[in-house]
Design a protein around this motif. Structure first.
Motif, PDB file in Angstrom:
ATOM      1  N   UNK A 124       0.662  -1.467  -0.267  1.00 54.54           N
ATOM      2  CA  UNK A 124       0.092  -0.186  -0.076  1.00 54.54           C
ATOM      3  C   UNK A 124       1.596   1.398   0.052  1.00 54.54           C
ATOM      4  N   UNK A 125      -0.115   2.713  -0.642  1.00 54.45           N
ATOM      5  CA  UNK A 125       0.731   3.441  -0.012  1.00 54.45           C
ATOM      6  C   UNK A 125       1.042   4.064   1.234  1.00 54.45           C
ATOM      7  N   UNK A 126      -0.051   4.234   2.032  1.00 49.91           N
ATOM      8  CA  UNK A 126       0.329   4.548   3.512  1.00 49.91           C
ATOM      9  C   UNK A 126      -0.365   2.559   4.218  1.00 49.91           C
ATOM     10  N   UNK A 127       1.240   3.176   5.342  1.00 46.05           N
ATOM     11  CA  UNK A 127       0.633   2.124   6.384  1.00 46.05           C
ATOM     12  C   UNK A 127      -0.884   1.631   6.666  1.00 46.05           C
ATOM     13  N   UNK A 128      -1.105   1.001   7.144  1.00 46.23           N
ATOM     14  CA  UNK A 128      -2.611   0.291   7.358  1.00 46.23           C
ATOM     15  C   UNK A 128      -2.882   1.015   8.814  1.00 46.23           C
ATOM     16  N   UNK A 129      -3.834   1.880   9.175  1.00 51.24           N
ATOM     17  CA  UNK A 129      -4.272   2.778  10.428  1.00 51.24           C
ATOM     18  C   UNK A 129      -3.600   0.635  11.186  1.00 51.24           C
ATOM     19  N   UNK A 130      -3.732  -0.431  11.299  1.00 54.58           N
ATOM     20  CA  UNK A 130      -3.707  -0.554  12.228  1.00 54.58           C
ATOM     21  C   UNK A 130      -5.193  -2.444  11.698  1.00 54.58           C
TER      22      UNK A 130
END
Length: 172
Positions: free
Chosen positions: A9-15
């Motif tokens: 993903x471009x950004x890390x997962x929220x959790x």
């Protein structure tokens, strides 16, 4: 190779479902003997799913994902032990596994497709599975937790037991 990473993903997962959502204080069921249990909190005969609500069974002195009335707490996602030979992505803590039952904390959870919770709404759990369900579910029971945020596009939200401020009249 289902256990090999298939995308990034471009950004890390929220959790992940059952992760802590904040660093707010956390309280646990510290002494299970006080409620008729043994020296440690253990998963019952069917095991316990992380990221779900649990009830205490005084007969077997264990915690289970099934029960009646309001659940005693929530089992977060934490590394408790190694599940040799189990599915790499399993949330199941096998029978007899020690676990931590949180009476208050903040968690990230997957919200059922049918549910559309808003900030401050009560969280409901299934008395048959311990999973978070929509309040219209016939097996649902209200928990002490509330939604800290509305359900996001990723189907996740944060839940907590901490006080909530009514923001519905803000700016009026």
């Amino acid at each position: 190779m289902t256990d090999f990473q298939q995308k990034i993903n471009l950004n890390p997962a929220r959790g992940w479902h059952g992760d802590f959502s904040s660093t707010n204080p956390r309280t646990t069921v510290v002494d299970t003997r006080a409620i008729g249990g043994g020296d440690v909190a253990m998963a019952g005969a069917q095991g316990v799913l992380t990221g779900s609500f649990v009830w205490f069974d005084k007969t077997t002195r264990t915690y289970n994902n099934t029960g009646t009335g309001s659940p005693i707490g929530f089992v977060g996602r934490e590394i408790i032990g190694t599940n040799y030979g189990r599915d790499l992505c399993s949330r199941l803590l096998p029978a007899g596994t020690m676990l931590t039952v949180y009476q208050s904390a903040g968690f990230i959870v997957n919200v059922p497709d049918a549910a559309t919770p808003e900030y401050g709404d009560s969280v409901y759990a299934s008395t048959k599975t311990g999973e978070i369900v929509d309040k219209s579910d016939v097996d649902s029971v209200q928990t002490s937790y509330r939604y800290e945020q509305a359900k996001g596009d990723d189907g996740m939200a944060a839940i907590s037991v901490f006080n909530f401020i009514d923001t519905s009249t803000k700016g009026a």
